[in-house]
Design an enzyme around this catalytic site. Structure first.
Site, PDB file in Angstrom:
ATOM      1  N   LYS A   3       0.840  -1.207   0.000  1.00 48.65           N
ATOM      2  CA  LYS A   3       0.000   0.000   0.000  1.00 48.65           C
ATOM      3  C   LYS A   3       0.875   1.257   0.000  1.00 48.65           C
ATOM      4  CE  LYS A   3      -2.845   0.791   3.669  1.00 48.65           C
ATOM      5  NZ  LYS A   3      -2.622   2.138   4.240  1.00 48.65           N
ATOM      6  N   SER A   4       1.863   1.298   0.882  1.00 50.34           N
ATOM      7  CA  SER A   4       2.713   2.501   0.984  1.00 50.34           C
ATOM      8  C   SER A   4       3.433   2.775  -0.332  1.00 50.34           C
ATOM      9  CB  SER A   4       3.769   2.306   2.078  1.00 50.34           C
ATOM     10  OG  SER A   4       3.165   2.230   3.336  1.00 50.34           O
ATOM     11  N   GLY A  41      -4.895   7.964   5.281  1.00 52.26           N
ATOM     12  CA  GLY A  41      -3.998   8.899   5.970  1.00 52.26           C
ATOM     13  C   GLY A  41      -2.777   9.203   5.119  1.00 52.26           C
ATOM     14  N   ARG A  43      -8.472  12.283  12.421  1.00 57.93           N
ATOM     15  CA  ARG A  43      -7.034  11.993  12.566  1.00 57.93           C
ATOM     16  C   ARG A  43      -6.197  13.270  12.541  1.00 57.93           C
ATOM     17  NH1 ARG A  43      -5.462   6.944   9.017  1.00 57.93           N
ATOM     18  NH2 ARG A  43      -3.639   7.048  10.371  1.00 57.93           N
ATOM     19  N   ASP A  88       1.676  -1.319  11.971  1.00 58.22           N
ATOM     20  CA  ASP A  88       0.388  -1.730  11.388  1.00 58.22           C
ATOM     21  C   ASP A  88       0.059  -3.189  11.695  1.00 58.22           C
ATOM     22  OD1 ASP A  88       0.058   0.794  10.373  1.00 58.22           O
ATOM     23  OD2 ASP A  88       0.739   0.287   8.354  1.00 58.22           O
ATOM     24  N   ARG A 106      -6.611   1.837  17.844  1.00 57.32           N
ATOM     25  CA  ARG A 106      -6.388   0.389  17.729  1.00 57.32           C
ATOM     26  C   ARG A 106      -6.063  -0.275  19.067  1.00 57.32           C
ATOM     27  NH1 ARG A 106      -3.353   0.105  11.817  1.00 57.32           N
ATOM     28  NH2 ARG A 106      -5.280   0.207  10.616  1.00 57.32           N
ATOM     29  N   ARG A 150      -7.740  -3.350   9.226  1.00 58.06           N
ATOM     30  CA  ARG A 150      -6.864  -4.289   9.944  1.00 58.06           C
ATOM     31  C   ARG A 150      -7.580  -4.938  11.148  1.00 58.06           C
ATOM     32  NH1 ARG A 150      -2.527  -3.630   6.753  1.00 58.06           N
ATOM     33  NH2 ARG A 150      -1.957  -1.491   6.246  1.00 58.06           N
TER      34      ARG A 150
HETATM   35  C1  S3P Z   1       2.484   4.809   6.257  1.00 57.62           C
HETATM   36  C2  S3P Z   1       3.040   5.132   7.464  1.00 57.62           C
HETATM   37  C3  S3P Z   1       2.496   4.665   8.764  1.00 57.62           C
HETATM   38  C4  S3P Z   1       1.526   3.502   8.577  1.00 57.62           C
HETATM   39  C5  S3P Z   1       0.557   3.737   7.462  1.00 57.62           C
HETATM   40  C6  S3P Z   1       1.293   3.930   6.153  1.00 57.62           C
HETATM   41  C7  S3P Z   1       3.117   5.331   5.027  1.00 57.62           C
HETATM   42  O1  S3P Z   1       1.803   5.727   9.379  1.00 57.62           O
HETATM   43  O2  S3P Z   1       0.832   3.252   9.784  1.00 57.62           O
HETATM   44  O3  S3P Z   1      -0.313   2.629   7.331  1.00 57.62           O
HETATM   45  O4  S3P Z   1       2.774   4.850   3.913  1.00 57.62           O
HETATM   46  O5  S3P Z   1       3.980   6.198   5.131  1.00 57.62           O
HETATM   47  P1  S3P Z   1       2.564   6.815  10.303  1.00 57.62           P
HETATM   48  O6  S3P Z   1       3.442   7.607   9.436  1.00 57.62           O
HETATM   49  O7  S3P Z   1       1.444   7.655  10.879  1.00 57.62           O
HETATM   50  O8  S3P Z   1       3.278   6.026  11.344  1.00 57.62           O
END
Ligand code: S3P
Length: 431
Positions: A24-25, A96, A124, A317, A348, A390
C-alpha cells in the site's frame, strides 16, 4: 456501504501458496512520484485497494493522465507545473497516507486545493504535518487551526527546514521530504526512531540525490524527478495476516511469494522468529530498490515476548494481528511504546482489546500498548471493525481458530488494503 459477514470455519487448516497484493505505501508513492516526474511512469503490481484508488483519483483531478489496466498503472505527466487547479475537492477517503503526503506535495505548487476524507480521516491529527510544513512557509488552513480535514492549501514558494521528528511517522517525514522537492535550500529530517523509508528509496529510484545517515535524511530542493518503472512488491502488512494464520491455525503450512521485506517494515518477521515460529524467509533480491522474499510458515508452539522500543515503527500496522498471535502464545506478551496506535484508522488499542475480549482473550489495555496472557481458547462473538481494515482482518483470522462462528459488522472495509483477502482465505482453506 457496510454489510455484516458471518465467518463459520470449524476444524480447518490452511495450506498452499498465495501472492499477496501490492504494498500500500509503495503503491501510493508510485502514483505520487509518477505524477511529479515529467514523462511516462509505469507501475506493475499496483494495489487496487480503496486507499490507493483515492490517490489516483486525486491526481486525476489535478489533470494527470493515469491509466489502470489490472495491476499495471501508467502515469503520463508533464510534471508538477502542468497540474491544473482542481474544480472539485480532492477526496482522500480513508487514507492517511494520501491526505498527509498530498499536503506536503500541494504546499509547494502554485495551486489552491481543498482536501477532505471520510469520517475516520476527519478525526485523525493533521497538525503533525501542517506544523512543520508551515515552518517551510506553507499556507494551510482547516478545522482547529489545520488539525482536521477539510483542509485548504494555497500553494506557495517554500523554504527548506532542519526538522527533528517528535513522533516516529513515515507520513510526516515523507510530507516534509516531498515539500522539500520544491523548497529553496536543503531539507533535513532527523528521526529518533527510523520509520519506513519507501520515500527515500523511491526518490533515488526517480533519480534524486538524497543522503541518509544515522537517522538523518538530507536532500537539496529543486531536483527534477525522472519518470521510471516501479515494480511494487507484495505488502508485508497484508502477508502478516496469513503469517499469523499459518502460525496459529493447527496443521497449517502457507507459502507467500514476492513479499516486500524492507528492513524498516519487517518487524513482524523478528517477532515470529523470537516467538519460535516454524518459518523460513528466502530473500530474492537484496539489492532491489525494495527487497522481496518468499516466506513459508507452519503452525507451531509459540512463546510470549516483549515488544517495545525501536521495533515498534517497523511493525506498527501489524500490532492488531500480533495481539491475536499473542493470545495463542505461552506466557505474557507485553506491547509497549505503541501510543501511535491511538491515532490510526481507529484507536487500535481500544478496538483490539475490546474485540479480542469478546472472544475470551485474556488481554488488557495499557496507556501505550497492551498485555496479553496466553494461550487461550477463543470462542465466537459479534465483532465490530470500527471501519478499520486491519481490525476486520484480525477478526477474520480469529474466526479460523474460534470454537463457534464470528460475525463482523463490516467486511467491505477490508478492501482498503486487501480486496482479495477472503478469496485468499478460501484458496488456502482445507476443510
Ligand atoms: C504509512 C506510514 C504509517 C503507517 C501507514 C502507512 C506510510 O503511518 O501506519 O499505514 O505509507 O507512510 P505513520 O506515518 O502515521 O506512522
Amino acid at each position: 456501504m457496510s454489510s455484516a459477514k458471518k465467518l463459520d470455519y470449524k476444524n480447518v487448516s490452511l495450506q498452499g501458496t498465495i501472492t499477496v497484493p501490492g504494498d500500500k505505501s509503495i503503491s501510493h508513492r508510485s502514483v505520487m512520484f509518477g505524477s511529479i516526474a515529467k514523462g511516462k511512469t509505469t507501475v506493475s503490481g499496483f494495489l487496487l485497494g480503496d486507499d490507493c484508488l483515492s490517490t489516483i483519483d486525486c491526481f486525476r483531478k489535478l489533470g494527470v493522465e493515469i491509466e489502470v489496466d489490472g495491476t499495471n498503472v501508467t502515469i503520463n505527466s508533464a510534471g508538477m507545473d502542468s497540474w491544473e487547479e482542481p474544480k472539485e475537492v480532492l477526496y482522500t477517503g480513508n487514507s492517511g497516507t494520501t491526505t498527509r503526503l498530498m499536503l506536503g506535495i500541494l504546499s509547494g505548487t502554485k495551486l489552491h486545493t481543498v482536501m477532505t476524507g471520510d469520517a475516520s480521516i476527519g478525526r485523525r491529527p493533521m497538525r503533525r504535518v501542517a506544523d512543520p510544513l508551515r515552518l517551510m512557509g506553507a499556507k494551510i488552513s482547516g478545522r482547529d487551526n489545520g488539525q482536521f480535514t477539510p483542509l485548504a492549501i494555497q500553494g506557495t514558494q517554500l523554504t527548506a527546514i532542519d526538522y527533528t521528528m517528535p513522533v516516529a511517522s513515515a507520513q510526516v517525514k515523507s510530507a516534509i521530504l516531498l515539500a522539500g522537492l520544491r523548497a529553496e535550500g536543503t531539507t533535513i529530517v532527523r528521526e529518533q526512531e527510523v520509520s519506513r523509508d519507501h520515500t527515500e528509496r523511491m526518490l533515488r529510484q526517480f533519480g534524486a540525490i538524497i543522503d541518509v545517515q544515522d537517522g538523518v535524511v538530507s536532500f537539496k530542493g529543486g531536483q527534477q524527478l525522472k519518470a521510471t518503472h516501479v515494480d511494487v512488491p507484495g505488502d508485508i502488512s497484508s502477508a502478516a495476516f496469513f503469517l499469523v494464520a499459518g502460525a496459529i491455525v493447527p496443521n497449517s503450512s502457507i507459502e507467500m511469494k514476492n513479499v516486500g521485506v524492507n528492513p524498516t517494515r519487517a518487524g513482524i518477521i523478528e517477532v515470529l522468529e523470537k516467538m519460535g515460529a516454524d518459518m523460513s524467509v528466502q530473500v530474492e533480491d537484496e539489492n532491489a530498490s525494495e527487497p522481496t522474499a518468499t516466506i513459508s510458515i507452519k503452525s507451531s508452539q509459540l512463546q510470549a515476548i516483549t515488544i517495545e522500543g525501536d521495533i515498534i515503527p517497523r511493525l506498527i500496522d501489524e500490532i492488531p494481528i500480533i495481539a491475536l498471535l499473542a493470545t495463542q502464545a505461552e506466557g505474557t506478551t507485553v506491547i509497549r511504546n505503541a501510543e501511535e496506535l491511538k491515532v490510526k484508522e481507529t484507536d487500535r488499542i481500544t478496538a483490539v482489546v475490546t474485540e479480542l475480549k469478546k472472544l475470551g482473550a485474556n488481554i488488557e489495555a495499557t496507556n501505550d500498548g497492551m498485555i496479553i496472557q496466553g494461550p487461550t481458547n477463543l470462542r465466537g462473538a459479534n465483532l465490530k471493525t470500527y471501519g478499520d481494515h486491519r481490525i476486520g482482518m484480525m477478526s477474520a483470522i480469529a474466526a479460523l481458530i474460534s470454537s463457534s462462528p464470528i460475525e463482523i459488522d463490516d467486511a467491505e472495509c477490508i478492501a482498503v488494503s486487501y480486496p482479495t483477502f477472503f478469496e485468499h482465505v478460501e484458496e488456502l482453506l482445507i476443510k
